[in-house]
Write a protein that holds these residues in place. Sequence first.
Motif, mmCIF file in Angstrom:
data_model
loop_
_atom_site.group_PDB
_atom_site.id
_atom_site.type_symbol
_atom_site.label_atom_id
_atom_site.label_comp_id
_atom_site.label_asym_id
_atom_site.label_seq_id
_atom_site.Cartn_x
_atom_site.Cartn_y
_atom_site.Cartn_z
ATOM 1 N N LYS A 171 8.185 14.629 -0.476
ATOM 2 C CA LYS A 171 7.295 14.703 0.648
ATOM 3 C C LYS A 171 7.759 15.882 -0.009
ATOM 4 N N PRO A 172 6.012 17.006 0.833
ATOM 5 C CA PRO A 172 5.157 15.800 1.802
ATOM 6 C C PRO A 172 4.481 14.921 0.438
ATOM 7 N N PHE A 173 4.017 13.908 1.329
ATOM 8 C CA PHE A 173 2.599 13.220 0.536
ATOM 9 C C PHE A 173 2.053 13.169 1.856
ATOM 10 N N ASP A 174 0.358 13.109 0.860
ATOM 11 C CA ASP A 174 -0.841 12.844 1.558
ATOM 12 C C ASP A 174 -1.152 11.263 2.335
ATOM 13 N N ARG A 175 -2.131 11.237 3.057
ATOM 14 C CA ARG A 175 -2.296 9.874 3.089
ATOM 15 C C ARG A 175 -3.300 8.707 1.594
ATOM 16 N N SER A 176 -3.758 9.016 1.394
ATOM 17 C CA SER A 176 -3.919 8.261 -0.128
ATOM 18 C C SER A 176 -3.064 7.998 -0.765
ATOM 19 N N ARG A 177 -1.626 9.369 -1.152
ATOM 20 C CA ARG A 177 -1.067 9.268 -2.333
ATOM 21 C C ARG A 177 0.054 8.068 -2.010
ATOM 22 N N LEU A 178 0.502 8.027 -0.813
ATOM 23 C CA LEU A 178 0.765 7.656 0.291
ATOM 24 C C LEU A 178 0.860 5.591 0.214
ATOM 25 N N SER A 179 -0.672 5.683 0.063
ATOM 26 C CA SER A 179 -1.704 4.403 0.043
ATOM 27 C C SER A 179 -1.355 3.575 -1.066
ATOM 28 N N ALA A 180 -1.730 4.821 -1.954
ATOM 29 C CA ALA A 180 -2.142 4.046 -3.562
ATOM 30 C C ALA A 180 -1.055 3.490 -3.643
ATOM 31 N N VAL A 181 0.341 4.890 -3.929
ATOM 32 C CA VAL A 181 2.093 3.410 -4.343
ATOM 33 C C VAL A 181 2.095 2.908 -3.630
ATOM 34 N N ILE A 182 1.588 2.162 -1.704
ATOM 35 C CA ILE A 182 2.110 0.604 -0.995
ATOM 36 C C ILE A 182 1.951 -0.362 -1.686
ATOM 37 N N ARG A 183 0.086 -0.014 -1.879
ATOM 38 C CA ARG A 183 -0.549 -1.109 -2.242
ATOM 39 C C ARG A 183 -0.119 -1.456 -4.515
ATOM 40 N N SER A 184 -0.087 -0.013 -4.629
ATOM 41 C CA SER A 184 0.391 -0.336 -6.024
ATOM 42 C C SER A 184 1.619 -1.576 -6.322
ATOM 43 N N VAL A 185 2.604 -0.598 -5.266
ATOM 44 C CA VAL A 185 3.742 -2.058 -5.241
ATOM 45 C C VAL A 185 4.031 -3.139 -4.580
ATOM 46 N N LEU A 186 3.077 -3.053 -3.665
ATOM 47 C CA LEU A 186 3.119 -4.790 -3.285
ATOM 48 C C LEU A 186 2.095 -6.190 -4.347
ATOM 49 N N ASP A 187 1.194 -5.340 -4.723
ATOM 50 C CA ASP A 187 0.430 -6.205 -5.589
ATOM 51 C C ASP A 187 1.090 -6.553 -6.579
ATOM 52 N N LYS A 188 1.567 -5.326 -7.368
ATOM 53 C CA LYS A 188 2.359 -6.199 -8.697
ATOM 54 C C LYS A 188 3.764 -6.971 -8.387
ATOM 55 N N ARG A 189 4.692 -6.722 -7.046
ATOM 56 C CA ARG A 189 5.027 -7.570 -6.599
ATOM 57 C C ARG A 189 4.207 -9.218 -6.393
ATOM 58 N N LYS A 190 3.689 -9.187 -6.115
ATOM 59 C CA LYS A 190 2.555 -10.481 -5.852
ATOM 60 C C LYS A 190 2.597 -11.134 -7.265
#
Length: 655
Positions: free
Chosen positions: A634-653
């Motif tokens: 923290k603090p994080f910006d929107r782009s950084r947070l969204s990129a991490v979330i998308r990367s983690v979810l896509d990796k799980r799939k």
Amino acid sequence: MQNFLFSENIRPKQAAEEHALLAAIVENSDAAIIGQSTDGIILTWNAAAAEIYGYEAEEMIGQSVSLLIPRDRGDELCDILEKMHRGERIRAFETKRMTKSGKHIFVSLNISPIKNREGELVGISSIARDISDRKQAEHDLMRSEERFRALFENMKNGVAIYKNEKKGEDFIFVNLNRAGEKIDRISRQEIIGKRITDIFPGVRQCGLLEVMQRVYKSGIPEYHPVHYYEDGRISGWRDSYVYKLPGGEIVVIYSDESELKQVEQEKKEMERQLRQAQKMEAIGTLAGGIAHDFNNILTIIIGHAQIMEMDIPAASYAGSSLDELTKAAFRATRLVEQILTFCRHREQTKEPLSFSSVLKEALKFLRSSLPSTIDIRQQIAEGDYTVMGDATQMHQLIMNLCTNAWHAMKESGGILETGLEKVEMEEKSPGRFPELQPGPYLRFTVKDNGRGMSPQIMERIFDPYFTTKNQGEGTGLGLAIVHGIVTAHGGVIQVQSSPGKGSTFEILLPVYVRKNIMTRKDNKLSVSGKNERVLFVDDEEANVRMLKIMLERLGYQVQGFSESIKALEFFRSHAVHFDLIISDLTMPGLTGDRLAEEIRKSDPDIPIVLCTGYSGTISPEAAKAAGITEIIPKPFDRSRLSAVIRSVLDKRKKE
């Protein structure tokens, strides 16, 4: 006794009276008086002779006097008789004699000739006194002196003996033992007969002369506690005890306490460093707590600002203000990082970093810290100043050099000038840095117009614990640490200075040459979600509301909790409905890592992202052991947070 009376024209009656008188004198003398013939036969023997030698007169008259002479003195009688016959005078002398019991005694012997009216030698008289007691006392005294000499010479402490001069105003060396010669690095031959104030002029300043003068006048011994002695030849810590002998001589017993004093000083310095380390640890703990809380606040500010940016045109005044607001918030983030760096709460690892960026941030910090009397100037030439280094150490290097420059100008103010440029070291270039390998280097200079340094001080400025500052203003470690950092990073440091003309420190560090680095444009666009369900946990209600809005705007379904225990209970009852867990680290009840462990028990495969305002409280190893997939500071910006979330979810799939 008639052999002793040879007076002329004496009437028989008078002669008889004189004979009787002389016999009485001889008989009652306390000295052994022996009359003997010219060949050494005993003729008379008085009572004192009987007492000294143990023989009665009847035993000795008619015997040779050689009976009294020990074997080791066998030639003594012959020598005496020869000298008597030659008419030589025999001076009184000391010798050995043997008693009836065979005991050897020392006697003082006086030999005199006995002559007739014609002057012919007709006999010999010897007068002896037993001096055995005196000889024994002399022997004991000699042994005592030998023991004193051995003690004097073999004492561990230095011992100096003086006689007074000018009624105790000054003192002259009489003797000095071997330990004293070693301590004072001088021989006794060089000082005996000379004044202490001439040989050791520092005795006035250290107070020893005053103690000696008092002891001479009062006769009362005094202890002079550990004191520092210094003159143009020697220096060191001394411990002295002064007393007066019955004969008036002054004795000083002293020891060299320099090593002990150094150990004490090193111990005090270690204790000071320990206290300083404890202070820094406390400050670091405080800084960590502040960083956590402050970053939480910044997360809320940045998050809401970026949510607003989604609805406000960037070209509008409001959009421009939001952009400035976000930039200011991130500058505050870097300030927190600086505080943590200063408190050494970041791992010291070497990685490619921009030295110019570290310099600019350090100078910002200094401008807010140093008084306005210091004019800080910077000259940074265009170029890539990437070095392979540790950011904390680079920051410390700059701070130490600039703080040192400030101290040099503290009293009257001045100009603190920093410079940064690139230089190329050629293979065959003699230069001032022959130890450097060929290649590109950055040259960093720190210049002040303060009081400057003498050549003697410049020789020692990089020595640990050496400082010219007043007590309490410095430890003497700043420049030593700078030298260590520069050396550890493959660089060199030099200094140019002269009294009254300021100082310039010059550092060369190897530039890190990037290889095969692909560049890309900074992507500020957010990565949208695909309606995945996210469980978000943070003990700050404002963070929960902000992130819920942001993630829902990005295309996620979000369930938020401000209590980790309630979040865990909810997850256990709806586990199949969540695709991702996002949790704060520091929370009451269950911390983020503990929550992750509990969630993993119900769903070992679910990805967990940990958010923290201070990453120093959990290591990557501990995070991995707790089952945490990713950590976002923290603090994080929107782009950084969204990129991490998308990367983690896509990796799980994909798995």
